[in-house]
Design an enzyme around this catalytic site. Structure first.
Site, PDB file in Angstrom:
ATOM      1  N   ALA A   1       1.146   0.289   5.459  1.00  8.75           N
ATOM      2  CA  ALA A   1       2.531   0.714   5.286  1.00  8.75           C
ATOM      3  C   ALA A   1       2.557   1.840   4.256  1.00  8.75           C
ATOM      4  O   ALA A   1       1.595   2.013   3.501  1.00  8.75           O
ATOM      5  CB  ALA A   1       3.366  -0.471   4.796  1.00  8.75           C
TER       6      ALA A   1
ATOM      7  N   GLY B   1      -0.841  -2.827   7.146  1.00  8.53           N
ATOM      8  CA  GLY B   1      -0.047  -2.568   8.339  1.00  8.53           C
ATOM      9  C   GLY B   1      -0.854  -1.884   9.433  1.00  8.53           C
ATOM     10  O   GLY B   1      -0.564  -2.048  10.621  1.00  8.53           O
TER      11      GLY B   1
ATOM     12  N   GLU C   1      -2.588  -4.533  11.124  1.00  9.98           N
ATOM     13  CA  GLU C   1      -1.564  -5.336  11.800  1.00  9.98           C
ATOM     14  C   GLU C   1      -1.111  -4.672  13.102  1.00  9.98           C
ATOM     15  O   GLU C   1      -0.789  -5.345  14.071  1.00  9.98           O
ATOM     16  CB  GLU C   1      -0.382  -5.569  10.853  1.00  9.98           C
ATOM     17  CG  GLU C   1      -0.759  -6.512   9.699  1.00  9.98           C
ATOM     18  CD  GLU C   1       0.346  -6.670   8.668  1.00  9.98           C
ATOM     19  OE1 GLU C   1       0.712  -5.655   8.046  1.00  9.98           O
ATOM     20  OE2 GLU C   1       0.849  -7.795   8.509  1.00  9.98           O
TER      21      GLU C   1
ATOM     22  N   GLU D   1      -3.204  -6.268   1.085  1.00 12.16           N
ATOM     23  CA  GLU D   1      -1.885  -6.378   0.445  1.00 12.16           C
ATOM     24  C   GLU D   1      -1.924  -7.168  -0.855  1.00 12.16           C
ATOM     25  O   GLU D   1      -1.170  -6.887  -1.790  1.00 12.16           O
ATOM     26  CB  GLU D   1      -0.876  -7.022   1.412  1.00 12.16           C
ATOM     27  CG  GLU D   1      -0.373  -6.100   2.511  1.00 12.16           C
ATOM     28  CD  GLU D   1      -1.266  -6.061   3.749  1.00 12.16           C
ATOM     29  OE1 GLU D   1      -2.445  -6.474   3.645  1.00 12.16           O
ATOM     30  OE2 GLU D   1      -0.796  -5.606   4.800  1.00 12.16           O
TER      31      GLU D   1
HETATM   32  C1  3H9 Z   1       1.107  -2.874   3.805  1.00  7.86           C
HETATM   33  O1  3H9 Z   1       0.511  -2.353   4.691  1.00  7.86           O
HETATM   34  C2  3H9 Z   1       2.212  -3.856   4.011  1.00  7.86           C
HETATM   35  C3  3H9 Z   1       2.213  -4.331   5.441  1.00  7.86           C
HETATM   36  O2  3H9 Z   1       1.794  -5.655   5.513  1.00  7.86           O
HETATM   37  C4  3H9 Z   1       3.525  -4.111   6.155  1.00  7.86           C
HETATM   38  C5  3H9 Z   1       4.733  -4.735   5.557  1.00  7.86           C
HETATM   39  C6  3H9 Z   1       5.986  -4.631   6.386  1.00  7.86           C
HETATM   40  N1  3H9 Z   1       0.829   4.584   1.420  1.00  7.86           N
HETATM   41  O3  3H9 Z   1      -7.129   6.427  -2.184  1.00  7.86           O
HETATM   42  P1  3H9 Z   1      -7.174   7.865  -1.848  1.00  7.86           P
HETATM   43  C7  3H9 Z   1      -2.371   8.120  -0.541  1.00  7.86           C
HETATM   44  S1  3H9 Z   1       0.747  -2.496   2.216  1.00  7.86           S
HETATM   45  C8  3H9 Z   1       1.095   5.768   0.836  1.00  7.86           C
HETATM   46  O4  3H9 Z   1      -7.340   8.833  -2.942  1.00  7.86           O
HETATM   47  P2  3H9 Z   1      -9.609   7.434  -0.407  1.00  7.86           P
HETATM   48  C9  3H9 Z   1      -2.900   8.090  -1.954  1.00  7.86           C
HETATM   49  O5  3H9 Z   1      -1.883   7.852  -2.875  1.00  7.86           O
HETATM   50  C10 3H9 Z   1      -0.506  -1.257   2.331  1.00  7.86           C
HETATM   51  N2  3H9 Z   1       0.151   6.593   0.329  1.00  7.86           N
HETATM   52  O6  3H9 Z   1      -8.259   8.187  -0.720  1.00  7.86           O
HETATM   53  C11 3H9 Z   1      -3.507   9.468  -2.078  1.00  7.86           C
HETATM   54  O7  3H9 Z   1      -2.468  10.384  -2.293  1.00  7.86           O
HETATM   55  P3  3H9 Z   1      -2.683  11.649  -3.221  1.00  7.86           P
HETATM   56  C12 3H9 Z   1      -1.830  -1.805   2.669  1.00  7.86           C
HETATM   57  C13 3H9 Z   1      -1.117   6.205   0.444  1.00  7.86           C
HETATM   58  O8  3H9 Z   1     -10.209   8.163   0.736  1.00  7.86           O
HETATM   59  C14 3H9 Z   1      -4.068   9.725  -0.677  1.00  7.86           C
HETATM   60  O9  3H9 Z   1      -3.360   8.829   0.182  1.00  7.86           O
HETATM   61  N3  3H9 Z   1      -2.814  -0.768   2.590  1.00  7.86           N
HETATM   62  C15 3H9 Z   1      -1.461   4.975   1.026  1.00  7.86           C
HETATM   63  O10 3H9 Z   1     -10.394   7.227  -1.635  1.00  7.86           O
HETATM   64  C16 3H9 Z   1      -5.535   9.463  -0.560  1.00  7.86           C
HETATM   65  O11 3H9 Z   1      -5.820   8.171  -1.056  1.00  7.86           O
HETATM   66  C17 3H9 Z   1      -3.477  -0.504   1.461  1.00  7.86           C
HETATM   67  O12 3H9 Z   1      -3.310  -1.164   0.464  1.00  7.86           O
HETATM   68  C18 3H9 Z   1      -0.434   4.158   1.543  1.00  7.86           C
HETATM   69  N4  3H9 Z   1      -0.685   2.986   2.154  1.00  7.86           N
HETATM   70  O13 3H9 Z   1      -9.192   5.985   0.074  1.00  7.86           O
HETATM   71  C19 3H9 Z   1      -4.457   0.647   1.511  1.00  7.86           C
HETATM   72  N5  3H9 Z   1      -2.812   4.845   0.990  1.00  7.86           N
HETATM   73  O14 3H9 Z   1      -3.774  12.432  -2.568  1.00  7.86           O
HETATM   74  C20 3H9 Z   1      -4.255   1.550   0.332  1.00  7.86           C
HETATM   75  C21 3H9 Z   1      -3.280   5.952   0.391  1.00  7.86           C
HETATM   76  O15 3H9 Z   1      -1.361  12.283  -3.266  1.00  7.86           O
HETATM   77  N6  3H9 Z   1      -5.109   2.699   0.396  1.00  7.86           N
HETATM   78  N7  3H9 Z   1      -2.263   6.777   0.063  1.00  7.86           N
HETATM   79  O16 3H9 Z   1      -3.112  11.063  -4.540  1.00  7.86           O
HETATM   80  C22 3H9 Z   1      -6.419   2.697   0.086  1.00  7.86           C
HETATM   81  O17 3H9 Z   1      -7.015   1.666  -0.163  1.00  7.86           O
HETATM   82  C23 3H9 Z   1      -7.133   4.004   0.050  1.00  7.86           C
HETATM   83  O18 3H9 Z   1      -6.188   5.011  -0.143  1.00  7.86           O
HETATM   84  C24 3H9 Z   1      -7.938   4.359   1.328  1.00  7.86           C
HETATM   85  C25 3H9 Z   1      -8.464   5.811   1.239  1.00  7.86           C
HETATM   86  C26 3H9 Z   1      -9.130   3.392   1.438  1.00  7.86           C
HETATM   87  C27 3H9 Z   1      -7.090   4.254   2.568  1.00  7.86           C
END
Ligand code: 3H9
Length: 693
Positions: free
Chosen positions: A66, A105, A108, A128
């Protein structure tokens, strides 16, 4: 190709419709992405020529979840549930094609496809919990219906990213396709599904996997018990467990309702805000205002580490695990042999855990060597990190040598935790190549890396070290030069207050317990027992309580005990001997014990830490307040669900922080005077988070 909306298009590859999502950076489920998916599936469903549908993403990853940044804003367009219903009710087989990370998400959504294919480098998970949440789009109900309750419990409470190969073994991924050929592989898989007339299996219908846990509440009770320590203080793990329980005990649709209820509860609760803040804080720390993202990076392949003790060894392991060539130098053969032995066995263990083959492990170790000859070993390294004794004379001597030995352009890094980096750099003819890399012990495990930017450190050196930090699994945060940099300078305040509180009459065990209950892994006196009084004993002429403990022969866990007594398994118990030392110390200092309330202990343990943070911000030692928090969360055990000291202060309200500091100033003296920046922000009704340089 048809454009569906700004982030989605649809193409027909023979009889396979391919929906392609492209919403950088990570294809998070923002309103346009949800709309693109909804309309894409609608169009693919309506196209008579399309017999199967593949969902694939452009860029670095499949949907990573999400849109965390968009949480809390009013929902626009189709909801995620509507998208999922559209996918699940499709009469044509739907295949999710996964690369990068399918998280939260994202997974999901993929779980609403009939099949999932992935490249071997892909990872999937429901992280999450790390944001203080539970999956809110059916993840806790569908995942157990593929992997079973036990595995699902592990995944949702740890948030682990599972590698594609393991996911395939669990049935989460139906087929692995060749790296770099995801689209072709997914389309071929879709054709196979059509040709074989495979059924439109839906995860939600698969009761077989959850049925075995039904009527076995002990599975959940045991899981809670086994993980009680790990989950201590956190709300989200328990909610995740309850959601999986619902998956086991309730029909699917009712389980979904229960999941939503549990999700709403944590979403409205006190912790997720702090945990989401921490996520973005860590990412913000990578951004250095005067060092643009496209700053050239110096190529780093070969790394030298000076010192093979605990610190040097830990640093070396981090680099070896990340695939760098490493040469470790020590003065004496015996020390080097011992150090290399520890390095090799730890790297081997880590590699086994990461699923590397013995041959891959050997390859890692083949590029690791030790030497007693600094000049020979470091002449061709790209980066050298010294982890020698913390003494200015010793450090200067080392840097003068490194300057003479290392090739032009090599980065010369010091692991100093306290000393003036500019003074160290001044003995070299290349201060622009000198930087601080302050690791925390054990350096192969602790995530924090304080990157100390000297007055003359070149921008490309800083950018390179930040990148290398991330590559080696660390959380790098920039600090300017100043005694103790950011973390230790603030921690010192807590240590001084702990001591002063004991003099005033507080019991060390009460202070420790309050800090532990706040969420720290241990209190200041327990910490001293772990580190050892011999390491932290007084400077000559200054009697402190740890010095008194040292003088009484109580070194801590390594000896007969310190502030506590210990049994053979290091279980602590109150120590009458230590109580006597404390009493004697008060006497020696002429102090009279008075009752000290828990509130005073908490205030005095935290407020000066915050005040010091404000000074650090004011002086420009830290770029932003969230960097200070990232340091405390990753290196000092501040509980992530409380967001860090600066975030915590913002929650308390800076006006209240200032008022309390002033109260203590009146009572205890001018060290309690609120920092100018703190007073200013409070007067303006602002928080630290509002402070922009
Ligand atoms: C969820 O899904 C709830 C659901 O159950 C549905 C409910 C209804 N959203 O980490 P990076 C941005 S909760 C917005 O440096 P990497 C991040 O801020 C979510 N922005 O890259 C950064 O921005 P900036 C569950 C996001 O390659 C840029 O993307 N998912 C999100 O080292 C690059 O990120 C998670 O918890 C997001 N979801 O790692 C996954 N994700 O360049 C969270 C990233 O401006 N994300 N950004 O600073 C991660 O673990 C890592 O970002 C990922 C990439 C592994 C994907």
């Amino acid at each position: 190709m048809t454009t569906v909306n700004s982030v989605t298009d649809l193409t027909l590859d023979g009889e396979v419709a391919v929906i392609t999502l492209n919403s950088p950076p990570v294809n998070a489920l923002s309103a346009p992405v949800r709309e693109g998916l909804f309309e894409g599936f609608k169009a693919a469903g309506a196209d008579a020529a399309a017999k199967a549908i593949v969902l694939i993403c452009e860029g670095r990853t499949f949907i990573a979840g999400a849109d965390i940044a968009g949480f809390g804003s009013a929902p626009v367009g189709p909801s995620l549930a509507e998208v999922q219903a559209m996918m699940e009710s499709s009469p044509k087989p739907v295949i999710a094609a996964i690369h990068g990370t399918a998280l939260g998400g994202g997974l999901e959504v993929a779980l609403c496809a009939n099949y999932r294919v992935a490249v071997p480098s892909a990872k999937v998970g429901l992280p999450e919990v790390n944001l203080g949440l539970i999956p809110g789009a059916g993840g806790t109900q569908r995942l157990p219906r593929i992997v079973g309750a036990e595995k699902a419990l592990e995944m949702v409470t740890s948030g682990v990213h599972v590698a594609a190969k393991e996911a395939a073994a669990m049935g989460l991924v139906d087929e692995l396709v060749e790296e770099g050929k995801l689209r072709e592989g997914a389309v071929a898989f879709a054709r196979k599904v059509l040709a074989e007339g495979r059924p439109l299996k839906r995860v939600r219908d698969n009761d077989d996997k959850v049925a075995p846990a039904r009527g076995h509440p002990e599975i959940f009770a045991n899981f809670r018990k086994a993980n009680a320590r790990k989950f201590r203080g956190f709300l989200a793990p328990e909610q995740n467990i309850r959601a999986v329980e619902a998956a086991v005990n309730l029909p699917f649709d009712q389980g979904l309702i229960e999941e939503r209820r549990l999700f709403d509860e944590v979403m409205a609760g006190p912790q997720t805000g702090a945990q989401r803040y921490a996520f973005f804080a860590e990412r913000a720390a990578n951004k250095i205002p005067d060092v643009p993202d496209d700053t050239p990076i110096r190529p780093i392949k070969k790394v030298g580490v000076l010192g093979s003790g605990t610190m040097g060894g830990g640093i070396a392991i981090s680099f070896i695990n990340a695939g760098f060539d490493v040469v470790v130098v020590d003065m004496k053969q015996e020390a080097l042999d011992r150090g290399l032995g520890v390095i090799r066995s730890t790297v081997t263990k880590n590699a086994e855990r990461a699923g590397l083959t013995p041959a891959q492990t050997e390859a890692r170790l083949a590029n690791t060597r030790g030497s007693l000859d600094m000049a020979e070993a470091f002449k061709d390294v790209d980066l050298v990190i010294e982890a020698v004794f913390e003494d200015m004379g010793v450090k200067k001597d080392v840097f003068a040598k490194l300057d003479a030995i290392c090739k032009p352009g090599a980065i010369l890094a010091s692991n100093t935790s306290y000393l003036d980096l500019d003074e160290i750099a001044s003995v070299t003819k290349r201060p622009q190549d000198v930087i601080g890399m302050h690791y925390f012990s054990p350096a192969n495990i602790m995530k924090l890396l304080e990157v100390v930017r000297g007055a003359k450190t070149a921008k490309d050196v800083l950018a390179t070290v930040m990148k290398i930090g991330k590559q080696t699994g660390k959380v790098p945060v920039v600090s300017g030069v100043g005694p103790g940099f950011i973390g230790n300078r603030m921690l010192r305040q807590r240590g001084l207050q702990a001591e002063a509180l004991v003099l005033d009459g507080a019991d060390p065990a009460t202070i420790d317990k309050l800090m532990y209950d706040f969420g720290f892994p241990m209190g200041p006196f327990q910490m001293m027992d772990v580190v050892g009084m011999d390491v932290i004993k007084d400077l000559p002429g200054q009697l402190s309580i740890r010095g008194a403990m040292f003088n009484a022969g109580r070194l801590g866990q390594k000896g007969v005990g310190g502030f506590y007594n210990y049994d053979a398994n290091r279980n602590q118990s109150p120590s009458p001997e230590a109580a006597e030392v404390v009493e004697g110390f008060r006497k020696a200092k002429g102090a009279t014990a008075r009752p000290v309330s828990d509130e005073e202990i908490m205030d005095r343990s935290l407020l000066l830490v915050i005040n010091e943070g404000a000074k650090i911000l004011e002086e420009g030692i830290a770029i932003r307040s969230s960097d200070i928090d990232t340091i405390w969360l990753n290196g000092y055990g501040w509980p992530v669900y409380r967001g860090g000291p600066m975030y915590y202060a913002d929650q308390l309200g800076l006006k209240n922080v200032v008022a309390k500091l002033k109260q203590y100033q009146a009572k205890l003296g001018d060290e309690w005077k609120p920092a100018a920046l703190l007073e200013k922000l409070a007067a303006e009704g602002k928080g630290f988070a509002d402070f922009k340089r």
